[in-house]
Scaffold this motif. Structure first.
Motif, PDB file in Angstrom:
ATOM      1  N   THR A   1       0.829  -1.213   0.000  1.00  0.00           N
ATOM      2  CA  THR A   1       0.000   0.000   0.000  1.00  0.00           C
ATOM      3  C   THR A   1       0.861   1.260   0.000  1.00  0.00           C
ATOM      4  O   THR A   1       0.612   2.202  -0.767  1.00  0.00           O
ATOM      5  CB  THR A   1      -0.927   0.010   1.236  1.00  0.00           C
ATOM      6  OG1 THR A   1      -1.752  -1.149   1.203  1.00  0.00           O
ATOM      7  CG2 THR A   1      -1.793   1.257   1.255  1.00  0.00           C
ATOM      8  N   VAL A   2       1.884   1.250   0.855  1.00  0.00           N
ATOM      9  CA  VAL A   2       2.775   2.412   0.927  1.00  0.00           C
ATOM     10  C   VAL A   2       3.500   2.616  -0.401  1.00  0.00           C
ATOM     11  O   VAL A   2       3.672   3.750  -0.871  1.00  0.00           O
ATOM     12  CB  VAL A   2       3.787   2.240   2.083  1.00  0.00           C
ATOM     13  CG1 VAL A   2       4.882   3.302   1.991  1.00  0.00           C
ATOM     14  CG2 VAL A   2       3.073   2.332   3.420  1.00  0.00           C
ATOM     15  N   THR A   3       3.915   1.535  -1.030  1.00  0.00           N
ATOM     16  CA  THR A   3       4.607   1.640  -2.319  1.00  0.00           C
ATOM     17  C   THR A   3       3.697   2.289  -3.368  1.00  0.00           C
ATOM     18  O   THR A   3       4.127   3.142  -4.152  1.00  0.00           O
ATOM     19  CB  THR A   3       5.056   0.253  -2.807  1.00  0.00           C
ATOM     20  OG1 THR A   3       5.885  -0.350  -1.814  1.00  0.00           O
ATOM     21  CG2 THR A   3       5.842   0.367  -4.103  1.00  0.00           C
ATOM     22  N   VAL A   4       2.451   1.866  -3.377  1.00  0.00           N
ATOM     23  CA  VAL A   4       1.493   2.462  -4.322  1.00  0.00           C
ATOM     24  C   VAL A   4       1.333   3.956  -4.056  1.00  0.00           C
ATOM     25  O   VAL A   4       1.334   4.782  -4.979  1.00  0.00           O
ATOM     26  CB  VAL A   4       0.120   1.759  -4.215  1.00  0.00           C
ATOM     27  CG1 VAL A   4      -0.950   2.562  -4.950  1.00  0.00           C
ATOM     28  CG2 VAL A   4       0.197   0.356  -4.785  1.00  0.00           C
ATOM     29  N   MET A   5       1.189   4.326  -2.784  1.00  0.00           N
ATOM     30  CA  MET A   5       0.990   5.735  -2.442  1.00  0.00           C
ATOM     31  C   MET A   5       2.233   6.561  -2.743  1.00  0.00           C
ATOM     32  O   MET A   5       2.139   7.702  -3.207  1.00  0.00           O
ATOM     33  CB  MET A   5       0.620   5.866  -0.960  1.00  0.00           C
ATOM     34  CG  MET A   5      -0.652   5.120  -0.554  1.00  0.00           C
ATOM     35  SD  MET A   5      -2.132   5.728  -1.366  1.00  0.00           S
ATOM     36  CE  MET A   5      -2.425   7.234  -0.445  1.00  0.00           C
ATOM     37  N   VAL A   6       3.415   5.968  -2.491  1.00  0.00           N
ATOM     38  CA  VAL A   6       4.664   6.688  -2.743  1.00  0.00           C
ATOM     39  C   VAL A   6       4.883   6.895  -4.234  1.00  0.00           C
ATOM     40  O   VAL A   6       5.365   7.944  -4.673  1.00  0.00           O
ATOM     41  CB  VAL A   6       5.869   5.935  -2.122  1.00  0.00           C
ATOM     42  CG1 VAL A   6       7.187   6.492  -2.656  1.00  0.00           C
ATOM     43  CG2 VAL A   6       5.831   6.054  -0.616  1.00  0.00           C
ATOM     44  N   ILE A   7       4.510   5.877  -5.030  1.00  0.00           N
ATOM     45  CA  ILE A   7       4.738   5.974  -6.472  1.00  0.00           C
ATOM     46  C   ILE A   7       3.919   7.099  -7.092  1.00  0.00           C
ATOM     47  O   ILE A   7       4.197   7.584  -8.170  1.00  0.00           O
ATOM     48  CB  ILE A   7       4.402   4.630  -7.171  1.00  0.00           C
ATOM     49  CG1 ILE A   7       5.204   4.461  -8.456  1.00  0.00           C
ATOM     50  CG2 ILE A   7       2.932   4.531  -7.496  1.00  0.00           C
ATOM     51  CD1 ILE A   7       6.551   3.876  -8.273  1.00  0.00           C
ATOM     52  N   THR A   8       2.853   7.532  -6.385  1.00  0.00           N
ATOM     53  CA  THR A   8       2.038   8.642  -6.882  1.00  0.00           C
ATOM     54  C   THR A   8       2.440   9.977  -6.262  1.00  0.00           C
ATOM     55  O   THR A   8       1.763  10.986  -6.480  1.00  0.00           O
ATOM     56  CB  THR A   8       0.542   8.389  -6.590  1.00  0.00           C
ATOM     57  OG1 THR A   8       0.366   8.197  -5.188  1.00  0.00           O
ATOM     58  CG2 THR A   8       0.035   7.184  -7.337  1.00  0.00           C
TER      59      THR A   8
ATOM     60  N   PHE B   1       1.412   2.541 -15.596  1.00  0.00           N
ATOM     61  CA  PHE B   1       2.237   1.325 -15.537  1.00  0.00           C
ATOM     62  C   PHE B   1       2.806   1.091 -14.131  1.00  0.00           C
ATOM     63  O   PHE B   1       2.900  -0.052 -13.679  1.00  0.00           O
ATOM     64  CB  PHE B   1       3.398   1.443 -16.536  1.00  0.00           C
ATOM     65  CG  PHE B   1       2.945   1.712 -17.932  1.00  0.00           C
ATOM     66  CD1 PHE B   1       2.451   0.690 -18.729  1.00  0.00           C
ATOM     67  CD2 PHE B   1       2.991   2.999 -18.465  1.00  0.00           C
ATOM     68  CE1 PHE B   1       2.017   0.934 -20.023  1.00  0.00           C
ATOM     69  CE2 PHE B   1       2.566   3.254 -19.760  1.00  0.00           C
ATOM     70  CZ  PHE B   1       2.074   2.222 -20.546  1.00  0.00           C
ATOM     71  N   ALA B   2       3.190   2.185 -13.456  1.00  0.00           N
ATOM     72  CA  ALA B   2       3.898   2.041 -12.186  1.00  0.00           C
ATOM     73  C   ALA B   2       2.990   1.591 -11.044  1.00  0.00           C
ATOM     74  O   ALA B   2       3.402   0.788 -10.201  1.00  0.00           O
ATOM     75  CB  ALA B   2       4.576   3.362 -11.822  1.00  0.00           C
ATOM     76  N   ILE B   3       1.750   2.090 -11.010  1.00  0.00           N
ATOM     77  CA  ILE B   3       0.861   1.737  -9.898  1.00  0.00           C
ATOM     78  C   ILE B   3       0.566   0.230  -9.864  1.00  0.00           C
ATOM     79  O   ILE B   3       0.643  -0.394  -8.791  1.00  0.00           O
ATOM     80  CB  ILE B   3      -0.439   2.568  -9.945  1.00  0.00           C
ATOM     81  CG1 ILE B   3      -0.138   4.028  -9.574  1.00  0.00           C
ATOM     82  CG2 ILE B   3      -1.491   1.999  -8.998  1.00  0.00           C
ATOM     83  CD1 ILE B   3      -1.334   4.953  -9.639  1.00  0.00           C
ATOM     84  N   PRO B   4       0.236  -0.383 -10.988  1.00  0.00           N
ATOM     85  CA  PRO B   4       0.020  -1.839 -10.932  1.00  0.00           C
ATOM     86  C   PRO B   4       1.262  -2.607 -10.470  1.00  0.00           C
ATOM     87  O   PRO B   4       1.148  -3.586  -9.715  1.00  0.00           O
ATOM     88  CB  PRO B   4      -0.341  -2.201 -12.380  1.00  0.00           C
ATOM     89  CG  PRO B   4      -0.902  -0.934 -12.941  1.00  0.00           C
ATOM     90  CD  PRO B   4      -0.101   0.157 -12.312  1.00  0.00           C
ATOM     91  N   LEU B   5       2.446  -2.138 -10.924  1.00  0.00           N
ATOM     92  CA  LEU B   5       3.681  -2.802 -10.485  1.00  0.00           C
ATOM     93  C   LEU B   5       3.858  -2.636  -8.979  1.00  0.00           C
ATOM     94  O   LEU B   5       4.244  -3.572  -8.275  1.00  0.00           O
ATOM     95  CB  LEU B   5       4.890  -2.208 -11.214  1.00  0.00           C
ATOM     96  CG  LEU B   5       5.042  -2.570 -12.695  1.00  0.00           C
ATOM     97  CD1 LEU B   5       6.231  -1.818 -13.294  1.00  0.00           C
ATOM     98  CD2 LEU B   5       5.229  -4.074 -12.864  1.00  0.00           C
ATOM     99  N   ALA B   6       3.596  -1.400  -8.496  1.00  0.00           N
ATOM    100  CA  ALA B   6       3.740  -1.144  -7.062  1.00  0.00           C
ATOM    101  C   ALA B   6       2.742  -1.970  -6.255  1.00  0.00           C
ATOM    102  O   ALA B   6       3.027  -2.404  -5.141  1.00  0.00           O
ATOM    103  CB  ALA B   6       3.546   0.347  -6.778  1.00  0.00           C
ATOM    104  N   ALA B   7       1.559  -2.181  -6.841  1.00  0.00           N
ATOM    105  CA  ALA B   7       0.532  -2.952  -6.137  1.00  0.00           C
ATOM    106  C   ALA B   7       0.894  -4.431  -6.064  1.00  0.00           C
ATOM    107  O   ALA B   7       0.352  -5.161  -5.230  1.00  0.00           O
ATOM    108  CB  ALA B   7      -0.818  -2.774  -6.831  1.00  0.00           C
ATOM    109  N   GLY B   8       1.825  -4.874  -6.967  1.00  0.00           N
ATOM    110  CA  GLY B   8       2.293  -6.252  -6.903  1.00  0.00           C
ATOM    111  C   GLY B   8       1.649  -7.201  -7.885  1.00  0.00           C
ATOM    112  O   GLY B   8       1.598  -8.414  -7.633  1.00  0.00           O
TER     113      GLY B   8
END
Length: 708
Positions: free
Chosen positions: A347-354, A663-670
């Motif tokens: 979750t944090v990775t997704v939020m950070v990527i944005t 592209f980045a959010i799906p990757l961050a989400a795993g």
């Protein structure tokens, strides 16, 4: 001058093809009280008017605040970066020591609360208003980075990203500082208006001729005031004694002083040029013409569109996307049986990527480059949203005097009624006018100078009240007089040219030598050479050219025909100008307004884009969204070109700043976790930083743009 100068005789003046020399000056000045439009202050800065936490501050204080915070946070960010385990790993060094992360945590806490305070407060304000935008996105990003990293320091399984917090705050402070410096939205419009009024006045005591100096707020309606040559009219009133030339240029933009005599009205703030005047106060400050202009400017400022700019709208949607993606990510990971630590990291990775590193700089960097470019080409951009709107303009409304014309009289025609040559007619007239400060005199003298004509020796100079001036040249009585004098004295002459000049709205003076009519000189406000080219270029872009002026219909029609104007609105009073702009807008047209006078202020503000010419009054420039430094109407074309290119570059940057999220959010989400591809919060932060570099480079490419 005569009673013909008051407003009641305006119609008879227009119907008479033989107006007096000074009558024509007076009427032009009087009817031109409204020959200009105005201002827009736009509280806030550019499109970030909704940046909560900024609204209660003075714009200049905000610039200083962001500048100071930036440099302080820059100093603190350096040790945070150097003590970050991930940064040390990239550098191939190991500077770890016992308790180092606690030091980083303390420094980061300072960064979060001190550097991030404007954004945190702004986020609260935006959420209270139910309008999340850039501040909410920034506040969310730095809060997640801070509290997640604090949790890691105190035992949570993961990697702290304090460096991400520090750099995000640092870049956001830089972006806002750049934006505020690039766009000067601090309006001085109302102060400029108020400064026109004198603080005191000379009041004539009742039942005596004694004079007392009193403050303006002590004056009552009906009081008699003495206004000496060179002084400003304290308030609106009516002349009860005296005759003088009154300079209303600071109010109307018209260069020709207005001849005023008994029963004529005067406006507070105008300047008495010649004789002493006794005026009866008709309106106090609250009811005065100048105060009406101030109120119109205020109203226009308040009613100007509050629409958020494109960057804030992008931030708003990015916030919703980040929030939704974070929640969905957490739910999915928990639902598939992952431990709580893993779900939180995803979750944090997704939020950070944005985190909006690039978004925060996307607009300010483009604004900084386009502002620099525009300044080099004589354009000063004051309000960014309106500048961006310039690319959609359908019609340009021009004030006449000082915008399309030079704002000063020049000789257009000379006719001799005798064996005297044209050059001699001009030489005699210039000699007589040489001691006069009237704009008509200046036009004649300048023409004689350009033709390298020698002036004669003049004696016995005298003013003929209301009709002209006279003197002695080579023992001959020489008069330079108005058409009214010629008509009254019964002179017969070939009036074909005179009638044509009158129809064109030109001012005509006659030369009489020893009671014999020798010649005539026609003068007019000279059209700028660039005006015709500008109108032609606008037509190629399918943009209408409209003239809005307080000048005579005949004068306006003549200028319009000369340069190809599509529509003409003449003899428009000051309080009607903003209304005319609204009428044109109601036809579905996106309107730009150009002007240079004080009563252009409300109309400049009311227009979708207000453009002031640099030679105009301070109030007009303070009221405008864009200022043409060189007073060249052709620079308007450059506004349209740069506006379009700037907007395109801004959109490109926003795509770079936000598009990678697809592209980045799906990757961050795993989504690729089953194949062993998992992004950590730290790697997500690095990917985010790459888009910032791309945005910065793309903004600099705007320098390659060549102005039209």
């Amino acid at each position: 001058m005569s009673e013909s100068h008051n407003n009641s005789n305006h119609k008879s003046h227009k119907e008479n093809n033989h107006p007096s020399h000074h009558e024509s000056h007076e009427q032009k000045g009087y009817d031109s009280h409204g020959d200009h439009e105005g201002y827009d202050s736009h509280g806030g800065h550019g499109g970030h008017g909704s940046h909560g936490g900024h609204e209660g501050h003075d714009h200049g204080d905000m610039i200083i605040e962001f500048r100071n915070k930036f440099f302080i946070i820059l100093v603190v960010t350096i040790p945070i970066m150097l003590l970050s385990p991930m940064i040390q790993s990239f550098m191939g060094v190991d500077w770890r020591f016992s308790g180092d992360l606690y030091i980083v945590a303390v420094l980061s806490t300072f960064v979060y609360f001190y550097g991030g305070w404007p954004f945190l407060k702004g986020a609260v304000d935006e959420l209270k208003a139910k309008e999340p935008g850039m501040m909410t996105l920034i506040g969310t990003a730095i809060s997640i980075a801070f509290f997640y990293s604090i949790a890691v320091v105190f035992g949570f399984n993961g990697e702290q990203i304090f460096w991400e917090l520090a750099t995000l705050v640092l870049i956001m402070l830089l972006g806002h500082w750049i934006e505020m410096r690039s766009i000067n939205n601090a309006s001085k419009a109302l102060e400029s208006l108020a400064s026109l009024m004198p603080n005191t006045a000379n009041r004539i005591k009742e039942d005596s001729d004694e004079i007392e100096e009193v403050k303006i707020d002590e004056i009552q309606a009906g009081d008699l005031l003495l206004v000496k040559p060179g002084e400003k009219m304290p308030l609106d009133g009516t002349i009860v004694k005296g005759t003088s030339q009154v300079d209303e240029s600071m109010l109307t933009g018209e260069s020709v002083p207005t001849e005023k005599t008994v029963d004529d009205e005067v406006i507070g703030g105008s300047i008495n040029r010649e004789g002493s005047l006794t005026i009866k106060v008709e309106k106090l400050m609250d009811e005065s013409y100048l105060n009406q202009v101030i109120e119109m400017v205020k109203e226009s400022q308040e009613t100007k569109s509050k629409t958020q700019d494109i960057t804030n709208r992008a931030a708003k949607w990015l916030f919703y996307i980040a929030l939704a993606a974070g929640i969905i990510t957490f739910i999915i990971w928990v639902s598939i049986g992952a431990d709580i630590n893993t779900a939180i990291q995803r979750t944090v990775t997704v939020m950070v990527i944005t985190c909006p590193h690039a978004l925060g700089l996307a607009a300010p960097l483009v604004v900084a480059v386009s502002t620099t470019l525009s300044a080099k080409h004589g354009l000063l951009i004051r309000n960014r949203p309106q500048f961006e709107q310039a690319r959609n303009i359908d019609a340009v409304i021009f004030d006449k005097t000082g915008t399309l014309t030079e704002g000063k009289f020049g000789v257009t025609d000379i006719q001799s009624y005798s064996d005297m040559k044209e050059e001699e007619v001009l030489s005699y007239a210039a000699t007589i006018e040489n001691d006069s400060e009237h704009p008509i005199a200046s036009g004649i003298i300048n023409e004689a100078s350009e033709r390298n004509l020698s002036l004669h020796e003049l004696t016995d100079f005298n003013s003929i009240t209301g009709v002209g001036i006279e003197g002695t040249i080579n023992d001959k009585n020489v008069k330079v007089v108005s058409p009214g004098y010629i008509t009254k004295q019964g002179f017969n002459f070939d009036d074909e040219n005179f009638n044509k000049w009158s129809e064109q709205g030109k001012t005509v003076i006659f030369l009489i030598v020893d009671d014999e009519l020798k010649g005539a000189i026609a003068l007019a406000d000279q059209v700028k050479e660039s005006s015709k080219e500008t109108i032609a270029a606008l037509h190629k872009r399918n943009i209408k050219a409209i003239m809005l002026t307080g000048d005579h219909q005949k004068v306006a029609n003549y200028v319009a025909k000369e340069i190809g104007i599509d529509e003409v609105y003449a003899e428009v009073l000051p309080d009607q100008k903003a209304e005319k702009v609204e009428e044109i807008q109601q036809r579905g047209l996106v309107v730009a307004m150009t002007g240079d006078g004080i009563n252009d202020a409300p109309a400049l503000t009311k227009a979708d884009v207000g453009i002031a010419v640099g030679a105009g009054t301070d109030i007009a420039m303070d009221s405008a969204d864009i200022v043409l430094v060189d007073s060249n109407p052709k620079d308007i074309l450059a506004i349209f070109s740069l506006s379009k290119r700037t907007f395109n570059k801004l959109v490109q940057n926003l795509i770079w700043a936000t598009g990678y999220n697809i592209f980045a959010i799906p990757l961050a989400a795993g989504v690729l976790a089953p194949w062993g591809i998992i992004l950590s919060p730290a790697v997500g932060a690095i990917l985010m930083s790459l888009s910032t570099i791309i945005v910065a480079i793309n903004a600099q490419l705007l320098h390659r743009f060549e102005m039209e």
